[in-house]
Design a protein around this motif. Structure first.
Motif, PDB file in Angstrom:
ATOM      1  N   VAL A  96      -5.961  -2.537  -0.945  1.00 46.46           N
ATOM      2  CA  VAL A  96      -6.187  -2.778   0.478  1.00 46.46           C
ATOM      3  C   VAL A  96      -6.977  -4.071   0.600  1.00 46.46           C
ATOM      4  N   ASP A  97      -6.364  -5.057   1.256  1.00 39.66           N
ATOM      5  CA  ASP A  97      -6.969  -6.390   1.382  1.00 39.66           C
ATOM      6  C   ASP A  97      -7.424  -6.908   0.020  1.00 39.66           C
ATOM      7  N   GLY A  98      -6.567  -6.667  -0.999  1.00 39.42           N
ATOM      8  CA  GLY A  98      -6.798  -7.206  -2.320  1.00 39.42           C
ATOM      9  C   GLY A  98      -7.715  -6.402  -3.210  1.00 39.42           C
ATOM     10  N   ASP A 139      -8.166   0.186  10.586  1.00 43.09           N
ATOM     11  CA  ASP A 139      -8.074  -1.235  10.915  1.00 43.09           C
ATOM     12  C   ASP A 139      -6.759  -1.816  10.411  1.00 43.09           C
ATOM     13  N   GLU A 140      -6.343  -2.913  11.031  1.00 43.60           N
ATOM     14  CA  GLU A 140      -5.186  -3.659  10.531  1.00 43.60           C
ATOM     15  C   GLU A 140      -5.545  -4.229   9.157  1.00 43.60           C
ATOM     16  N   LYS A 141      -4.652  -4.053   8.187  1.00 46.30           N
ATOM     17  CA  LYS A 141      -4.990  -4.434   6.816  1.00 46.30           C
ATOM     18  C   LYS A 141      -3.734  -4.778   6.025  1.00 46.30           C
ATOM     19  N   ASP A 142      -3.942  -5.580   4.967  1.00 49.44           N
ATOM     20  CA  ASP A 142      -2.888  -5.847   3.994  1.00 49.44           C
ATOM     21  C   ASP A 142      -2.897  -4.719   2.966  1.00 49.44           C
ATOM     22  N   VAL A 143      -1.742  -4.115   2.767  1.00 50.03           N
ATOM     23  CA  VAL A 143      -1.616  -3.022   1.807  1.00 50.03           C
ATOM     24  C   VAL A 143      -0.580  -3.408   0.756  1.00 50.03           C
ATOM     25  N   GLU A 144      -0.923  -3.181  -0.498  1.00 49.26           N
ATOM     26  CA  GLU A 144       0.034  -3.330  -1.592  1.00 49.26           C
ATOM     27  C   GLU A 144       0.039  -2.046  -2.408  1.00 49.26           C
ATOM     28  N   ILE A 145       1.232  -1.589  -2.741  1.00 57.37           N
ATOM     29  CA  ILE A 145       1.392  -0.463  -3.667  1.00 57.37           C
ATOM     30  C   ILE A 145       2.113  -0.993  -4.897  1.00 57.37           C
TER      31      ILE A 145
END
Length: 393
Positions: A96-98, A139-145
């Motif tokens: 999440v957010d890196g 919150d709005e967030k960058d997600v990577e799986i």
């Protein structure tokens, strides 16, 4: 909402939600990421390569969302060894957010059972599983799986409790890397803990990993795939598989290296290109391949490798790691006179004699989890750092 109830929003898994894959195949179960394009796969019938390139090392879903809970249905195919204890399950890393925010395994799935004594395999089918991450902030967030590097993974469904949009381009440079099982992941703790993933996260690069277990063999189709893949930074780690597969002699090796680099340069004439020689591997420093498994400890889950070649055969052109390092350094020095963007890194700067004394290779060939992290940190500093050949700043 109960954890037994499916999340309300299903988002189709499509190419714009995935990073690190060169091709996507629609299967009966879902979407299978490939790390080689279909035309390249058609040029090689080797089962080891087919298994390796379909294991999604470095492949991840990347999206923006306010979701507090995320579910991913996937059908995995694991490799197991008859009469040996089960290998660790593949891990999904949630960033999440890196920042690492969760880890889980998917469960279920197929098993490819391998008999190490005969080479025979048996396919044992299994069901789709689900990995779930919950308790995230709204919150709005960058997600990577990040998907498991060691399990063939068919993506079936992505569900969330808030809408999902593809992650925006953050302007990070795309790093295209090719290497062996060590680059694939070998015994790393999780998908973001393989040394290339660790290096990319520390260096702020977008990884495209063409690390293929047992298959860094200077294959022309891999070079053409790299030629055709957009990239800002490129590295190739060459050597260990050529020795432990006993694939070629020095007479063939040097022209093959030139040809591999020539092909990459057809599509990336001025892209920074780093040639990395093998890390330390004492059994093959001065003894040619092939590598042979020592199965005496298989029942306890231990497999070791020995060098089955004869050091005297170096005179006939058989390859050792010392021979390969010397030749790669010479080739890069020769070519760099006309190619100022070509560079060389001795792999022993990532893992050398002092490291081996502290963190020996558990099976004689592959680094452990701690060594992956160390190699990633060193590569990030040496290659991506200020003044490095692949500087990302």
């Amino acid at each position: 909402m109960s954890i037994t109830e499916p999340l309300p929003i299903t988002t189709p898994v499509t190419a714009d939600l995935l990073r690190g894959a060169l091709d996507l195949e629609r299967t009966e179960a879902g979407l299978l990421p490939h790390r080689l394009p279909a035309w390249a796969r058609a040029q090689c019938a080797d089962g080891r390569l087919a298994m390796a390139e379909a294991q999604p090392s470095g492949v991840r879903l990347a999206f923006r969302t306010r979701a507090t809970a995320i579910e991913l249905d996937a059908l995995r195919t694991r490799t197991a060894y008859r009469d040996a204890p089960p290998r660790p399950e593949g891990v999904y890393d949630l960033l999440v957010d890196g920042t690492l925010a969760g880890q889980a395994a998917v469960g279920g799935g197929h098993v490819l059972m391998v008999d190490m004594t005969t080479g025979a395999t048996e396919f044992l089918p299994g069901p789709v599983g689900t990995v779930r991450f919950a308790g995230l902030d709204g919150d709005e967030k960058d997600v990577e799986i990040w998907l498991p590097y060691n399990e063939r993974t068919e993506l079936v469904a992505l569900r969330t409790d808030a809408p999902v949009t593809p992650a925006p381009d953050r302007g990070r440079k795309v790093w295209l890397h090719h290497g062996s099982s060590i680059s694939h992941g070998s015994d790393a703790a999780s998908p973001t803990a393989t040394w290339p993933a660790r290096a990319s996260l520390l260096g702020g690069a977008e990884l495209v990993s063409l690390g293929f277990g047992g298959s860094a063999l200077l294959d022309p189709f891999t070079a053409r795939a790299m030629r055709d893949t957009p990239a800002d930074l490129i590295s190739v780690k060459i050597g260990i598989n050529l020795v432990n597969m006993d694939l070629m002699r020095l007479r063939a090796f040097t022209p093959a290296v030139h040809g591999f680099l020539d092909t990459i340069r057809e599509g990336h004439p001025e892209t920074p290109l780093l040639v990395v020689s093998p890390v330390l591997c004492p059994i093959h420093e001065d003894t040619p391949g092939p590598s042979a498994p020592d199965l005496s400890g298989l029942a306890e889950g231990r497999i070791r490798f020995i060098a089955a070649g004869d050091p005297a055969e170096r005179a006939a052109g058989k390859l050792t790691l010392h021979v390969i390092r010397d030749e790669l350094a010479r080739v890069v020095e020769q070519r760099s006179a006309d190619d100022p963007h070509l560079h060389y890194l001795d792999g022993r700067e990532l893992y050398g004699e002092a490291d081996f004394a502290e963190l020996p290779l558990p099976d004689g060939l592959h680094p452990d989890a701690a060594t992956h992290l160390r190699m990633g940190e060193r590569f990030a500093a040496l290659a991506f750092g200020a003044g490095g050949p692949l500087a990302t700043a």
